[in-house]
Design a protein around this motif. Structure first.
Motif, PDB file in Angstrom:
ATOM      1  N   UNK A 157       0.829  -1.043   0.063  1.00 31.21           N
ATOM      2  CA  UNK A 157       0.037  -0.028   0.057  1.00 31.21           C
ATOM      3  C   UNK A 157       0.781   1.328   0.101  1.00 31.21           C
ATOM      4  N   UNK A 158       1.961   1.121   0.683  1.00 28.67           N
ATOM      5  CA  UNK A 158       2.797   2.444   0.731  1.00 28.67           C
ATOM      6  C   UNK A 158       3.901   2.395  -0.131  1.00 28.67           C
ATOM      7  N   UNK A 159       3.745   1.656  -1.301  1.00 26.81           N
ATOM      8  CA  UNK A 159       5.013   1.909  -2.351  1.00 26.81           C
ATOM      9  C   UNK A 159       5.257   3.036  -2.707  1.00 26.81           C
ATOM     10  N   UNK A 160       4.298   3.979  -3.004  1.00 28.68           N
ATOM     11  CA  UNK A 160       4.547   5.310  -3.395  1.00 28.68           C
ATOM     12  C   UNK A 160       5.016   6.402  -2.408  1.00 28.68           C
ATOM     13  N   UNK A 161       4.981   5.833  -0.916  1.00 23.12           N
ATOM     14  CA  UNK A 161       4.978   6.623   0.194  1.00 23.12           C
ATOM     15  C   UNK A 161       6.605   6.561   0.622  1.00 23.12           C
ATOM     16  N   UNK A 162       7.548   7.169   0.156  1.00 32.35           N
ATOM     17  CA  UNK A 162       9.028   7.134   0.538  1.00 32.35           C
ATOM     18  C   UNK A 162       8.990   7.285   2.108  1.00 32.35           C
ATOM     19  N   UNK A 163       8.142   8.079   2.676  1.00 28.80           N
ATOM     20  CA  UNK A 163       8.345   8.162   4.232  1.00 28.80           C
ATOM     21  C   UNK A 163       7.904   7.219   5.067  1.00 28.80           C
ATOM     22  N   UNK A 164       7.356   6.303   4.317  1.00 30.49           N
ATOM     23  CA  UNK A 164       7.053   5.066   5.148  1.00 30.49           C
ATOM     24  C   UNK A 164       8.264   4.218   5.311  1.00 30.49           C
ATOM     25  N   UNK A 165       9.060   3.828   4.438  1.00 30.22           N
ATOM     26  CA  UNK A 165      10.179   3.102   4.002  1.00 30.22           C
ATOM     27  C   UNK A 165      10.951   2.543   5.615  1.00 30.22           C
ATOM     28  N   UNK A 166      11.303   3.792   6.150  1.00 29.13           N
ATOM     29  CA  UNK A 166      12.107   3.352   7.470  1.00 29.13           C
ATOM     30  C   UNK A 166      11.287   2.923   8.681  1.00 29.13           C
ATOM     31  N   UNK A 167       9.890   3.000   8.489  1.00 27.64           N
ATOM     32  CA  UNK A 167       9.017   2.150   9.608  1.00 27.64           C
ATOM     33  C   UNK A 167       8.543   0.893   9.018  1.00 27.64           C
TER      34      UNK A 167
END
Length: 170
Positions: A157-167
């Motif tokens: 779901x968060x593929x396009x959300x770069x800010x989610x990666x570290x979490x």
């Protein structure tokens, strides 16, 4: 503004463990109530001084019960990555159907282990037979969704959300 309110927001527990994905509207309610704090935000403002959240963290740790992912068409398609289990091609959601590996007419149940995504062509070809009888082979055996696949859902779901990666520990 309506489209901004439906944007996905990653929810973290107080320990920074990914818990869920919610909509921006619900995330804003949690922020305003003081139940959560914004860890990451978008550049957009929803009100003066209130940025649209991207990742929120609950202030207090919540013990979560063993989560069982709901069996739904959407979740089956996400689990199968929108790929037909028989031909291996990727399709849009509207071009895929849910296929019972063991047909319902033969006692097959609607369970995680018996449902797969299939394109219309493969679904018609298999018809009311088992894969072996139809001369078709499953790419992989369907399985129940676990906490690990639940995290995979969040990652997808968060593929396009770069800010989610570290979490989400990519």
């Amino acid at each position: 503004m309506t489209s901004a309110m439906t944007m996905p927001v990653l929810v973290l527990n107080a320990s920074y463990e990914p818990v869920n994905i919610t909509r921006a509207r619900r995330a804003l309610v949690l922020l305003i109530k003081g139940v959560a704090v914004a860890e990451e935000t978008h550049d957009r403002y929803v009100h003066v001084g209130l940025q649209l959240p991207c990742v929120i963290r609950l202030r207090q740790y919540r013990r979560l019960p063993l989560r069982i992912q709901t069996l739904s068409r959407k979740n089956i398609l996400i689990r199968d990555r929108h790929i037909c289990h028989y031909c291996g091609e990727k399709f849009l959601s509207s071009e895929l159907e849910l296929e019972h590996v063991i047909p319902r007419a033969r006692g097959g149940l609607s369970t995680w282990e018996n449902l797969v995504a299939a394109c219309r062509h493969c679904n018609v070809r298999k018809a009311d037979r088992t894969p072996a009888e139809a001369g078709m082979k499953l790419l992989r055996q369907p399985r129940r969704v676990t906490i690990h696949t639940s995290r995979a859902f969040m990652r997808q779901t968060g593929i396009g959300e770069e800010k989610w990666r570290k979490y989400l520990y990519y």
